[in-house]
Structure formats: structure tokens, C-alpha cells
Design a protein around this motif. Sequence first.
Motif, PDB file in Angstrom:
ATOM      1  N   THR A  74      -5.860  27.026 -14.577  1.00 21.90           N
ATOM      2  CA  THR A  74      -6.952  27.063 -15.551  1.00 21.90           C
ATOM      3  C   THR A  74      -8.213  26.390 -15.007  1.00 21.90           C
ATOM      4  N   VAL A  75      -8.090  25.112 -14.631  1.00 24.07           N
ATOM      5  CA  VAL A  75      -9.255  24.394 -14.101  1.00 24.07           C
ATOM      6  C   VAL A  75      -9.601  24.891 -12.702  1.00 24.07           C
ATOM      7  N   GLY A  76      -8.608  25.403 -11.970  1.00 21.98           N
ATOM      8  CA  GLY A  76      -8.870  25.925 -10.631  1.00 21.98           C
ATOM      9  C   GLY A  76      -9.851  27.080 -10.641  1.00 21.98           C
ATOM     10  N   VAL A  77      -9.719  27.973 -11.617  1.00 21.40           N
ATOM     11  CA  VAL A  77     -10.660  29.096 -11.724  1.00 21.40           C
ATOM     12  C   VAL A  77     -12.071  28.579 -12.002  1.00 21.40           C
ATOM     13  N   ILE A  78     -12.179  27.570 -12.864  1.00 19.42           N
ATOM     14  CA  ILE A  78     -13.499  26.972 -13.138  1.00 19.42           C
ATOM     15  C   ILE A  78     -14.055  26.344 -11.864  1.00 19.42           C
ATOM     16  N   ALA A 312     -15.941  30.787 -17.994  1.00 19.62           N
ATOM     17  CA  ALA A 312     -15.457  31.475 -19.190  1.00 19.62           C
ATOM     18  C   ALA A 312     -14.032  31.978 -18.992  1.00 19.62           C
ATOM     19  N   LEU A 313     -13.747  32.537 -17.809  1.00 17.85           N
ATOM     20  CA  LEU A 313     -12.390  33.002 -17.529  1.00 17.85           C
ATOM     21  C   LEU A 313     -11.407  31.837 -17.534  1.00 17.85           C
ATOM     22  N   GLY A 314     -11.812  30.704 -16.968  1.00 18.87           N
ATOM     23  CA  GLY A 314     -10.963  29.520 -17.014  1.00 18.87           C
ATOM     24  C   GLY A 314     -10.687  29.079 -18.442  1.00 18.87           C
ATOM     25  N   GLY A 315     -11.681  29.214 -19.319  1.00 18.73           N
ATOM     26  CA  GLY A 315     -11.480  28.878 -20.727  1.00 18.73           C
ATOM     27  C   GLY A 315     -10.481  29.797 -21.398  1.00 18.73           C
ATOM     28  N   VAL A 316     -10.547  31.084 -21.071  1.00 18.80           N
ATOM     29  CA  VAL A 316      -9.590  32.044 -21.630  1.00 18.80           C
ATOM     30  C   VAL A 316      -8.172  31.702 -21.168  1.00 18.80           C
ATOM     31  N   LEU A 317      -8.019  31.389 -19.879  1.00 15.77           N
ATOM     32  CA  LEU A 317      -6.698  31.031 -19.357  1.00 15.77           C
ATOM     33  C   LEU A 317      -6.195  29.725 -19.961  1.00 15.77           C
ATOM     34  N   SER A 318      -7.112  28.792 -20.215  1.00 17.93           N
ATOM     35  CA  SER A 318      -6.731  27.532 -20.846  1.00 17.93           C
ATOM     36  C   SER A 318      -6.234  27.773 -22.269  1.00 17.93           C
ATOM     37  N   ALA A 319      -6.915  28.661 -22.999  1.00 21.35           N
ATOM     38  CA  ALA A 319      -6.456  29.010 -24.346  1.00 21.35           C
ATOM     39  C   ALA A 319      -5.072  29.649 -24.298  1.00 21.35           C
ATOM     40  N   ALA A 338     -13.112  19.938 -12.530  1.00 19.43           N
ATOM     41  CA  ALA A 338     -13.607  21.152 -11.880  1.00 19.43           C
ATOM     42  C   ALA A 338     -14.541  20.810 -10.719  1.00 19.43           C
ATOM     43  N   ILE A 339     -15.476  19.908 -10.964  1.00 17.61           N
ATOM     44  CA  ILE A 339     -16.419  19.518  -9.914  1.00 17.61           C
ATOM     45  C   ILE A 339     -15.715  18.709  -8.833  1.00 17.61           C
ATOM     46  N   ALA A 340     -14.844  17.793  -9.271  1.00 14.22           N
ATOM     47  CA  ALA A 340     -14.136  16.962  -8.306  1.00 14.22           C
ATOM     48  C   ALA A 340     -13.242  17.802  -7.402  1.00 14.22           C
ATOM     49  N   ALA A 341     -12.591  18.829  -7.954  1.00  9.68           N
ATOM     50  CA  ALA A 341     -11.702  19.673  -7.147  1.00  9.68           C
ATOM     51  C   ALA A 341     -12.465  20.369  -6.036  1.00  9.68           C
ATOM     52  N   ALA A 342     -13.657  20.898  -6.359  1.00  8.95           N
ATOM     53  CA  ALA A 342     -14.453  21.586  -5.342  1.00  8.95           C
ATOM     54  C   ALA A 342     -14.872  20.631  -4.230  1.00  8.95           C
ATOM     55  N   VAL A 343     -15.300  19.427  -4.621  1.00  9.69           N
ATOM     56  CA  VAL A 343     -15.779  18.453  -3.632  1.00  9.69           C
ATOM     57  C   VAL A 343     -14.619  17.886  -2.821  1.00  9.69           C
ATOM     58  N   ILE A 344     -13.529  17.521  -3.508  1.00  8.60           N
ATOM     59  CA  ILE A 344     -12.361  16.996  -2.802  1.00  8.60           C
ATOM     60  C   ILE A 344     -11.810  18.033  -1.835  1.00  8.60           C
TER      61      ILE A 344
END
Length: 411
Positions: A74-78, A312-319, A338-344
Motif C-alpha cells: 500500500t505505502v510502497g505504491v505511494i 490515489a492508487l495506494g489509497g485504494v489498496l489501503s482501503a 512514503a517519503i522515507a522509503a524513497a529516500v532510504i
Amino acid sequence: MKSAAPLDRADVRVRHDAGFGGAIRGFIDRVRSGDLGSLPVVVGLAIIWTVFQTLNPVFLSSNNLVNLLFDCSTVGVISLGIVCILMVGEIDLSVGSVSGFASAVVGVLWVNSGWPVAIAVLTALAVGAVAGVIYATLFNRLGMPSFVSTLAGLLAVLGLQLYILGASGSINLPYGSGLVSLGQQWVMPHVVAYGLVLIAGIAYFVSGYRTATRRRRAGLTPPSIAGLLVRALVLTVAIELVAYYLNQDRGVPWMFGLFVGLVIAMDYALRRTKWGRSMTAVGGNREAARRSGIDVHGIYTSAFVLCSMLAALGGVLSAARLASASQQAGTGDVNLNAIAAAVIGGTSLFGGRGNAYSALLGIIVIQSIASGLTLLDLSSSLRYMITGAVLAIAVIVDSLARRSRVSHGRA
């Protein structure tokens, strides 16, 4: 008659590495010059897994890893959208609110209004695209910094989410429906998982072989076909073993497969297309990109739109994962993760450097920390502190690597 040396090896004053030993020396030289790639996050992930497995043997069980993959998606897509916007040197602080609003749109249209679920999901994605267009217009036409426009968007979209959900504050999605089953239950049949891994390995080899052929035709040194074959075999066998281990429990989630498919598609677009090269160029030097004929405004627009649509797609998957749309969706630590994952994962905050696999590696790191601490029954406060420390270390490594690349002429 001795054949002419390849164009990239014609200068005898420069050391030209060849063979397996040369590949090792070249790798060491790249690391010393600050071109670290995914090395820091892979090492960090190995350390995290070793520590948590030592403290709790359940951590690397197939059941826990399957749950971890569900949660990563879910958060990965975001985060994949965040990679796009960071590549051009900008930021989107509203991805959490956009994801929450998208989940609310699906709940209202599907459950309350009786729309077909596919139309409701497409409408949510369209809403995300509209948000991206608005941010791009404010940035391109009015020069509003993305930090300010998306911060305003965070508040505005959050208000819209609370408004359309109304007094109830939440909407339960039909349990057992296809969307909810995707988020909670559906896993790949074993043969499908093995087959997809095999296809990915073949595609990796074919892509490398085509690159070698093009370099040979251009008079450049092609990569070793034998080395390429070995890498493809090692990667395929390793991932097949992971799939086999996951299949000892429920198997590989389809939702995670969707996430990985998006990562592969984005990686191809960023590395193999004119659009992707333009993204890197704009993030590296906007003015130089403009003078070389790149549609800079168009590139920024595409980055903002993609970022918001993926949110938005991540939100749909989270729901789908939670089987509900609520006022809490998209709030809390969604933006942070979401931001931390991209940077890390290795995407630079300075723009111009990064890849789609940053989102995949980064979110696995973050969810591994969360899962490990949950199994140890420790406070969530520790999760925030540890994630913040990992993020700080990632930014420090990125800054030091950037200085090293500049000093070695690789920036």
C-alpha cells in the motif's frame, strides 16, 4: 590483422578493466567515488533482519513475511510516486491526504452510491490526476514552490476527505468482494509465482543481451554475455527460492505482485525511454535540460500527475487492505513512510539520481522495522525513533556520496 580497439578503450592512458577481476575493481572504484547504488540499503536490510531474527525467530517465518509483503504494497505504491517527484528535485507533501481522499471516494461511490467498483476506482485515480495537474500548474505558471503548494493541498484534500465521509466518519467495504480479497487474501498459485519469476529472469537476460548487441554495433565495449548469464541465473534462482519459502505458508500476495509490476514498469520507463532520461536531466540541471530542447514544464507536469495518481492508487489498496475508508486513512505516518522509503531506498533529495527499486527496497526496510518491533511487543514510539534515525543516516550517506561524486568528477 589486429582489430581496432573499441572506441571507449582507445585511450591507452586510461586503465581499462576486463574480466571478472576487472569487474570487481570497477565496482570498488565506483563505491570509492560515491556511486553506491543500492549497496547501503541492502547492507542495512541484512543487519535489520539479522537483529530481529536473533531477538525473535518468528520474524523470518514465511507467515510473517507474507503479512509483511501485504503491508508493503500500500505505502510502497505511494512511495513509487515520491520517487518520480524527487527525481525532478521537487517534493509532494500531500500524498497521504490524496491517498485518504481516494479511499473515501471509492467508499462513497461504491458503497453509498452503488457505482460499479471499477468505475469508483477509476474515478479515484482521476481525482489524483487532477490534484497533480493543479500542483504542476501552480509550479509551472506561478512559480509556487512545490513544498508550499502540496502543503496547502494536504490541508485542502484532508478537508474534502472529512467532508464527503460525513458524520459517520467511516465506510465499511463489502467483505469478500474482489477488491477487499485482493488486499487481504488473494495470493498467487504456486506455479504462477514460479513462472513469473522465470519470465522476469529471462527478460533480464534478454534486455542485457540487447544492450550488449547495441554497444557492439556502436563500436563500444559490450558487457560480458557470460557474466550477464551468471547474474540472471543467480537472481532467478534466489528469487525462486524466496517464492518457494513464501509458498510454504499462503504464498506471494497478488497485491505485492501488482506493486512489483509497477516498479518494473517504472524502472523501464526511467532507464529506457526518452521521458525517463528527460526526468533525470531536469532533476540534474533544469536550465541545461531546457537549453537541450527538453520540455521542462511537461516533465514537471508528468512527475506531479504520476505522483498524485500513484498516491490515489495506494489509497485504494489501503482501503482494500483495511476493508474500510475512514477519516484516519492517509493520516498519521503515511506521508513520513512514503517519503522515507524513497529516500532510504536510495533516491536523492537533490534530484537527478534514483530508480524505481528505491521504493521497493525502502518500504521493505520500513515495514521490517515495524514488523520486528510489533513482534517484540515494543512501543510504537520506538518505531518512529528508529525510522527517523534510519532516514537521517540515509540522507547523510546520500550527502557524503554526492560530495564524493563531485570530487571524483562523477556528479
